[in-house]
Design an enzyme around this catalytic site. Sequence first.
Site, mmCIF file in Angstrom:
data_model
loop_
_atom_site.group_PDB
_atom_site.id
_atom_site.type_symbol
_atom_site.label_atom_id
_atom_site.label_comp_id
_atom_site.label_asym_id
_atom_site.label_seq_id
_atom_site.Cartn_x
_atom_site.Cartn_y
_atom_site.Cartn_z
ATOM 1 N N ASP A 1 59.734 17.878 -17.769
ATOM 2 C CA ASP A 1 60.028 16.632 -18.474
ATOM 3 C C ASP A 1 60.018 15.440 -17.517
ATOM 4 O OD1 ASP A 1 61.886 19.027 -19.431
ATOM 5 O OD2 ASP A 1 61.267 17.922 -21.215
ATOM 6 N N TYR B 1 58.022 30.836 -14.653
ATOM 7 C CA TYR B 1 59.404 31.083 -15.030
ATOM 8 C C TYR B 1 59.895 32.409 -14.437
ATOM 9 C CZ TYR B 1 58.799 27.251 -18.336
ATOM 10 O OH TYR B 1 58.563 26.021 -18.888
ATOM 11 N N ARG C 1 53.500 26.527 -15.146
ATOM 12 C CA ARG C 1 54.408 26.619 -16.282
ATOM 13 C C ARG C 1 54.656 25.237 -16.879
ATOM 14 N NH1 ARG C 1 60.369 27.374 -13.333
ATOM 15 N NH2 ARG C 1 61.133 25.333 -14.006
ATOM 16 N N GLY C 2 55.144 25.220 -18.128
ATOM 17 C CA GLY C 2 55.533 23.967 -18.748
ATOM 18 C C GLY C 2 54.358 23.071 -19.060
ATOM 19 N N GLU C 3 54.595 21.770 -19.095
ATOM 20 C CA GLU C 3 53.573 20.815 -19.509
ATOM 21 C C GLU C 3 52.957 20.045 -18.354
ATOM 22 O OE1 GLU C 3 53.365 16.733 -22.184
ATOM 23 O OE2 GLU C 3 54.449 18.452 -22.979
ATOM 24 N N ASP C 4 53.771 19.484 -17.487
ATOM 25 C CA ASP C 4 53.226 18.649 -16.411
ATOM 26 C C ASP C 4 52.289 19.446 -15.510
ATOM 27 O OD1 ASP C 4 53.121 16.224 -14.700
ATOM 28 O OD2 ASP C 4 54.156 17.511 -13.276
ATOM 29 N N SER C 5 52.727 20.632 -15.064
ATOM 30 C CA SER C 5 51.885 21.419 -14.173
ATOM 31 C C SER C 5 50.662 21.963 -14.898
ATOM 32 C CB SER C 5 52.682 22.562 -13.551
ATOM 33 O OG SER C 5 53.186 23.425 -14.545
#
Length: 373
Positions: free
Chosen positions: A22, A206, A269-273
């Site tokens: 985020d 994760y 993982r996630g959105e930014d990466s």
Amino acid sequence: MPHSRPQTGFDIFCRVIDNYGDIGVCWRLARQLAQRSSDFRVRLWVDDLASFARIEPAIQANPTTVQKAQGVEVYSWEQSEQANLLPLDVVIEAFACELPVGYRSKLKAEQQHWINLEYLSAETWVEDCHGLPSPQANGVAKYFFFPGFTPRTGGLLREPSLLAQRDAWRSDPNGRTALLQGLGVPAAWIAGVRDQGWQQCYAFCYPHAPLQSIVDAYQAQARPTLILAAPGAPATRQAGNQVVRFDCPYVDQQAFDRLLWSSDLNLIRGEDSFVRAIWAARPFLWHIYPQQEQIHLEKLHAWLALQPCTPEAAELMLSWNKGEAKAVNSRLQALLQAPQWQNWQASATRFSEEQAGQHDLVMQLLQLVQRSQ
């Protein structure tokens, strides 16, 4: 922008849920807005400055005053309630974080543009919702902005010169060596990567990821492999001498990009990466943020249907997210062989180039503000 407002200001609000994703998105957005024009004033409001400080050395976790970094004013979430701080004319609520009550009460329909920056999605329904206004009780319309992969969405965050920077950095043979030295990687392992053809894998995943299956797959290959494990990656055991693991410290966003650019395979993982791995144009496995009732797998299927990776790579991606360790091991072993590896690499490059042909997120955000005036 109208002549009555010679300076456009952006307030960006961020609640840190996924540790770095985020704040990673919001920090890139804030910097890019500040860099796009000296007329833009940008304020970033964060509820977890400690997580922010791990990816941006200029930020203090417990400041006593407003902080400034790379043209952006950084505030703690609590400072938004100060009576003498009025909203700027563009208010960005990142990922439905909900604006602080006191700040929201100061919004005025004739003065503020309120934008809800949504999560990235490849699902087709976001095309119909992107850019739509939603009237709020205070009279200010909130516009929904959906990042995405098609021309009918808000695009992806991308600095104007990013891909040129990537290519220039890769062309310098000393770049990766200096990066690994800065991380503290042992000299013998750096020499292996630089001089002996070792593979390099970066693991930012994760804690529940089946990372051991990746280690085992590399262990079965003839070429040695250096695995760079980011903080939070699960522990692994070594079963032989073909794979070495180095636990990396936290890095800033520039070093993170360079790790992605220099690695043969990225586990992100996630959105930014995820977005940064796309711009790296390297094979990667996306560890999508887990949600209840397996909703995250629906989002993963939507993206796999959109991008051009090989069927074998798509099956590996699904196994990786389902935690199917044996399938991950066998499928990665197969993909590391020619011509499967070359096909995976080519599809990653092709998708990166296709996305770079679309308008970036900041440009589309500015266009939405102009249209809504």
